[in-house]
Design an enzyme around this catalytic site. Structure first.
Site, short mmCIF file in Angstrom:
data_model
loop_
_atom_site.label_atom_id
_atom_site.label_comp_id
_atom_site.label_asym_id
_atom_site.label_seq_id
_atom_site.Cartn_x
_atom_site.Cartn_y
_atom_site.Cartn_z
N ASP A 185 -6.41 -6.81 4.20
CA ASP A 185 -5.85 -5.46 4.22
C ASP A 185 -5.80 -4.92 5.65
OD1 ASP A 185 -5.08 -2.89 3.68
OD2 ASP A 185 -6.81 -2.37 2.45
N MET B 290 -12.19 4.03 -0.47
CA MET B 290 -12.86 4.26 0.82
C MET B 290 -13.55 5.60 0.67
SD MET B 290 -9.68 2.88 3.08
CE MET B 290 -8.60 3.01 1.67
N MET C 117 -11.07 -6.40 5.51
CA MET C 117 -10.33 -5.40 6.28
C MET C 117 -9.99 -6.00 7.65
SD MET C 117 -10.08 -2.88 4.23
CE MET C 117 -9.16 -1.86 5.38
N ASP D 276 -4.74 3.34 -1.88
CA ASP D 276 -5.81 3.62 -0.90
C ASP D 276 -6.40 5.00 -1.09
OD1 ASP D 276 -6.00 1.30 0.83
OD2 ASP D 276 -3.95 1.74 1.44
N MET E 48 -8.99 7.73 0.08
CA MET E 48 -9.79 8.13 1.25
C MET E 48 -10.36 9.53 1.04
SD MET E 48 -7.31 6.77 4.25
CE MET E 48 -6.55 5.15 4.15
N SER F 126 0.85 -1.20 0.00
CA SER F 126 0.00 0.00 0.00
C SER F 126 0.88 1.23 0.00
CB SER F 126 -0.90 0.02 1.24
OG SER F 126 -1.40 1.33 1.40
#
Ligand code: DX5
Ligand code: ZN
Length: 228
Positions: free
Chosen positions: A181, A74, A143, A35, A37, A8
Site C-alpha cells: 500500500d 489507520m 506500507m 482508507d 483515518m 484506494s
C-alpha cells in the site's frame, strides 16, 4: 500468481463516490480499498462506517458479483471501529498492530464478526508480532509510504520487508494475501510483485487519470511479466 488490484478511494472524487466505485469495478479492479483515518493515529481524517454501508450496494460487478471491501484502519484504538466496519459491510479489515493494545484480541474481534483480518505494518515498523499471529490472519499489508495521505512516493525498503513476509507466509503454509500500500504505479508494480506481493493498492495512480481501464490494463500487463 493470482494478483489483485485494489484501488484506494482516498483519491476518488468524494462528491461522486458511488459512481467512482462502479467505475473502477468496470475497469476491472478486484477489491475496493477503503482508507479510514482518525486524525490521531495518522494526521488526516477521512470516512467512517456510514460511508462504508452507503457504498456497499455499489461494490458489485455489472453481473451482480460482490466486490470485496478492503478496510484499512489507520485508527487508535482499534476494536470498536473494527466491529462497526464489520457491521457496515466490510469484507476484510486490517489494522496497525502498534495502534492496538492487544493485537490478538483485535484479530479475534474482526474474525468473530465474520470478516477476514489483516495486519498493516508502517515503513519503520518491525514484523515481530507476525510470528505470533500468523495462524490467525488472512492478510498482511506492507506500507510503502507513511500512512495518512495519497500521492506519496514508494519507499524502497518496503521491498526487503515484502520478501521477508513472503518467506514467513510460505513457511506458514497458509493462504494469506500480501498486500502493498502506497506509491504503486504501472511502472513499479512489477518490482513489487517480484519481491513477493500479490495484492496492490493504488490510489492516485488510478483515480488521478482520465481512463481507469488504461491504468489497470497497464498494471496487469506489467504483472504478466513478473517472475513469481
Ligand atoms: C495511505 C493509504 C493508501 C493511499 C495510497 O495512508 O493507506 O491506501 O491511499 O495512495 P497512493 O496509491 O496514491 O500512494
Ligand atoms: Zn490504505
Amino acid at each position: 500468481m493470482n494478483y489483485r488490484i485494489a484501488p484506494s478511494i482516498l483519491s476518488a472524487d468524494f462528491a461522486r463516490l458511488g459512481e467512482e466505485v462502479k467505475n473502477v469495478i468496470a475497469a476491472g479492479c478486484d477489491w475496493i480499498h477503503f482508507d479510514v483515518m482518525d486524525n490521531h493515529y495518522v494526521p488526516n481524517l477521512t470516512f467512517g462506517p456510514m460511508i462504508c454501508s452507503a457504498l456497499k450496494p455499489h461494490a458489485k460487478t455489472a453481473t451482480g458479483l460482490a466486490v470485496p471491501i478492503d478496510v484499512h484502519l489507520m485508527v487508535q484504538p482499534v476494536d470498536a471501529l473494527a466491529s462497526a466496519f464489520a457491521e457496515a459491510g466490510a469484507d476484510l479489515i486490517s489494522f496497525h498492530p502498534d495502534a492496538s493494545g492487544h493485537v490478538h484480541r483485535s484479530i479475534q474481534v474482526i474474525k468473530g464478526k465474520g470478516c477476514k483480518a489483516g495486519l498493516a505494518f508502517n515503513p519503520a515498523e518491525p514484523l515481530d508480532v507476525l510470528d505470533w499471529v500468523i495462524d490467525d490472519i488472512d492478510l498482511v499489508v506492507i506500507m510503502s509510504v507513511n500512512p495518512g495521505f495519497g500521492g506519496q512516493s514508494f519507499i524502497d525498503s518496503a521491498l526487503r520487508k515484502i520478501e521477508d513476509v513472503r518467506r514467513s507466509i510460505s513457511a506458514s503454509g497458509k493462504d494469506i494475501r500480501l498486500e502493498v500500500d502506497g506509491g504503486i504505479k504501472a511502472d513499479n508494480i512489477r518490482r513489487v510483485a517480484d519481491a513477493g506481493a500479490d495484492t496492490f493498492v493504488a490510489g492516485s495512480a488510478i483515480f488521478g487519470k482520465p481512463d481507469y481501464s488504461a491504468v489497470v490494463n497497464a498494471m496487469r500487463a506489467a504483472l504478466k511479466t513478473a517472475q513469481v
